[in-house]
Write a protein that holds these residues in place. Structure first.
Motif: not given
Length: 203
Positions: A18-46
């Motif tokens: 579901a999460v394919t990559e991560h990157d840090i820029a300007f002290d903020q974390l960015t996760l690359g996510v498969e579009a079809s799995r976005i609901v699973d990702v945000v449920k986990h984060l919440r």
């Protein structure tokens, strides 16, 4: 390894595929996510008690028309528990159906409608996927980079008909051709002040 990098690795390990990559820029974390799995990702984060990204800040998109998947659908969340922000980025094209996260975050309602209206990103499962900022009969999506700056139609109030009318965009002649006679358009005669631009001869 920084705390944000550790957080990215932890989330990626918890959501394989579901999460394919991560990157840090300007002290903020960015996760690359498969579009079809976005609901699973945000449920986990919440719901994960160690994360608690319970505040949705924004959903929007970025257009890269030269790519096959031209859109980055971007989500921003805040965790008061961690005092941290996170960005999710999912790639989509003009036909990709991105699952709506409205059942997880009801506050995403108007964000997703705005992203559909301005970019044309389609969110499936949204109960009211209508335009939000443009008119009902609006043609196209105005924040796409290939959308014409003038638009396709212009709107005016017709006093005789006593109603708003839509007409194809007409550009006045002076906006389409330039006679180059204006001082600002390359006059072929000296202008006051030009002498100041001449380099002083060296002694």
């Amino acid at each position: 390894m920084s705390k944000l990098a550790e957080l990215g690795e932890t989330i990626k390990a918890a959501l394989p595929g579901a999460v394919t990559e991560h990157d840090i820029a300007f002290d903020q974390l960015t996760l690359g996510v498969e579009a079809s799995r976005i609901v699973d990702v945000v449920k986990h984060l919440r719901d994960d008690p160690t994360l608690r990204f319970v505040n949705i800040t924004d959903v929007t998109a970025v257009d890269y028309p030269e790519r096959d998947k031209r859109f980055d659908v971007v989500y921003h969340f805040l965790s008061p528990t961690l005092n941290a922000r996170i960005r999710l980025r999912a790639e989509a094209d003009e036909t990709t159906q991105v699952p709506s996260i409205i059942d997880v975050f009801p506050g995403a309602d108007w964000f997703e409608r705005e992203t559909y209206d301005l970019y044309g990103v389609i969110f499936t499962g949204h109960p009211d996927m209508r335009r939000l900022l443009t008119d009902y009969g609006f043609d196209g999506h105005p924040l796409r980079k290939d959308f014409p700056l003038t638009g396709f139609v212009e709107v005016r109030y017709d006093d005789e008909e006593k109603r708003v009318v839509y007409e194809p965009v007409r550009l006045n002649q002076e906006f389409r051709k330039f006679d180059f006679l204006s001082p600002w358009e390359g006059a072929d005669y000296p202008l006051p002040g030009d002498e100041k631009a001449q380099a002083e001869p060296k002694a």
